[in-house]
Design a protein around this motif. Structure first.
Motif: not given
Length: 300
Positions: A223-224, A244-253, A282-283, A285-291
Motif C-alpha cells: 500500500n502507499d 531519481r525514481l522510476d515508477t509505473h504509478l501515475a497518481d495516488g498518495e 496501478n491495480e 488492492s492493498g493486500d498484495m505486494p506490488v512494485t
C-alpha cells in the motif's frame, strides 16, 4: 544460439561484427551511452555487466556501434535492456540485428523491457506488446516539511545481507519473477530500509549511486503508506542532492509524496512484454505486494 543468425552484417559501407560485451573496454560503452544522452557512468555499465549478459556490434577497427543486454531471472524469464545504437545505424538495421541475437539467446523465456519512443516501433515489429508507461522522476531532492512516520504497529529497519531472503520473496511477489541473484548484488551496492510487522518484512526500498546522483529502487509494498515509509529515509538522506525514481504509478498518495519530495516527471518510457503476464501496480488492492519503483529503467 541459432546458428542461422549471422555473426556479421554490412552496415552502410563497412561490416559490423558481434562481440561479447565483457570483451569491450568500459570507455567504449560509456561513450556509446553518452552519445545518445543516457546518464550511465562507467561504474553503472560495469555493474550491469556483472549481473547480466550482452553483446555489442563493432566495426573493423573495434569501434562500438551498438549494444544490447539481457538479465535472466530463473529459467523462463528475462529483462532486456541497454539496446543502444546511433539513430543513423538504427535506421540501417543495427538495433534489429542486435535484438534478433538477444531473442535467440533468450529463446523460451518470457521477456520484458522498457522502450524509449525511438525504439517502440522496433519492439512492436518483433512481437512485443505495450503494457504501461514508466514515469522517470528526477531532480534535486527536497525533504518535505512534514515527513511521514512508519504506520502504527510497523517498525522501520536498515536492511543488510541477512534480510536478503525476505527481500527476494517480497520482490518476487511484486515483480512476478524471482530475482534473488540480482537483489544480492543490489543490496551490496545499496542502502536499504525495510518495514516489518510482527517480524515479517512487508515493504522495502533500496537506494544506490547511479548516473548523476542516486536512484531509489526497487521499492515493493502492499500500500502507499508502507511504500512512503521506506522511501522517506532515502529522501531525507539525499536532501539537496540529485535523486531519481522510476515508477509505473501515475497518481495516488505515493506519487504525491514523490512529487512533494521534488522529483518531477522528467521523461517517460513504455514497458513492453513478449509472452507472460505483466502485473500492473496501478491495480493494487492493498493486500498484495506490488512494485512501486523499478530497480532501474534497465533492470525493471
Amino acid at each position: 544460439m541459432d546458428r542461422r543468425i549471422s555473426s556479421s552484417f554490412t552496415v552502410d559501407t563497412f561490416e559490423a561484427r558481434a562481440a561479447d560485451i565483457d570483451t569491450v573496454e568500459l570507455d567504449w560503452l560509456h561513450a556509446l551511452s553518452i552519445g545518445v544522452g543516457w546518464p550511465h557512468r562507467a561504474e553503472d555499465w560495469q555493474f550491469l555487466r556483472e549481473v547480466g549478459h550482452g553483446i555489442v556490434a563493432h566495426d573493423e577497427i573495434g569501434r562500438v556501434l551498438g549494444s544490447a543486454m539481457w538479465f535472466p531471472h530463473g529459467s523462463d524469464f528475462a529483462t532486456v535492456a541497454m539496446v543502444i545504437t546511433s539513430p543513423r545505424l538504427q535506421a540501417l538495421g543495427t538495433a534489429q540485428w542486435l535484438m534478433k541475437r538477444v531473442l535467440s539467446e533468450c529463446k523460451g523465456r518470457n521477456l520484458r523491457l522498457n522502450a524509449t519512443r525511438a525504439a517502440r516501433k522496433l519492439y512492436l515489429s518483433l512481437g512485443f506488446r505495450l503494457e504501461r508507461t514508466v514515469f522517470q522522476r528526477q531532480a534535486e531532492a527536497r525533504r518535505p516539511d512534514e515527513m511521514p512516520r512508519p504506520p502504527e504497529g510497523a517498525e522501520l529497519h536498515r536492511l543488510d545481507q541477512a534480510d536478503l531472503a525476505a527481500v527476494a520473496e517480497l520482490d518476487a511477489q511484486g515483480f512476478g519473477a524471482c530475482r534473488v541473484e540480482l537483489l544480492a548484488a543490489l543490496v551490496q551496492q545499496s542502502v536499504g530500509f525495510g518495514l516489518y510487522r510482527r517480524g515479517r518484512l512487508e515493504a522495502f526500498a533500496l537506494c544506490r549511486p547511479f548516473g548523476r546522483g542516486h536512484v531509489i529502487g526497487p521499492v515493493v509494498a502492499s500500500n502507499d503508506r508502507d511504500a512512503i515509509a521506506v522511501v522517506a529515509p532515502h529522501v531525507t538522506a539525499h536532501d539537496g542532492e540529485f535523486l531519481r525514481l522510476d515508477t509505473h504509478l501515475a497518481d495516488g498518495e505515493f506519487s504525491s509524496f514523490v512529487a512533494r519530495s521534488g522529483l518531477a516527471v522528467f521523461d517517460t518510457v513504455t514497458t513492453m512484454s513478449l509472452g507472460g503476464h505483466f502485473r500492473d501496480p496501478n491495480e493494487r488492492s492493498g493486500d498484495m505486494p506490488v512494485t512501486y519503483a523499478l530497480a532501474s529503467q534497465a533492470l525493471g
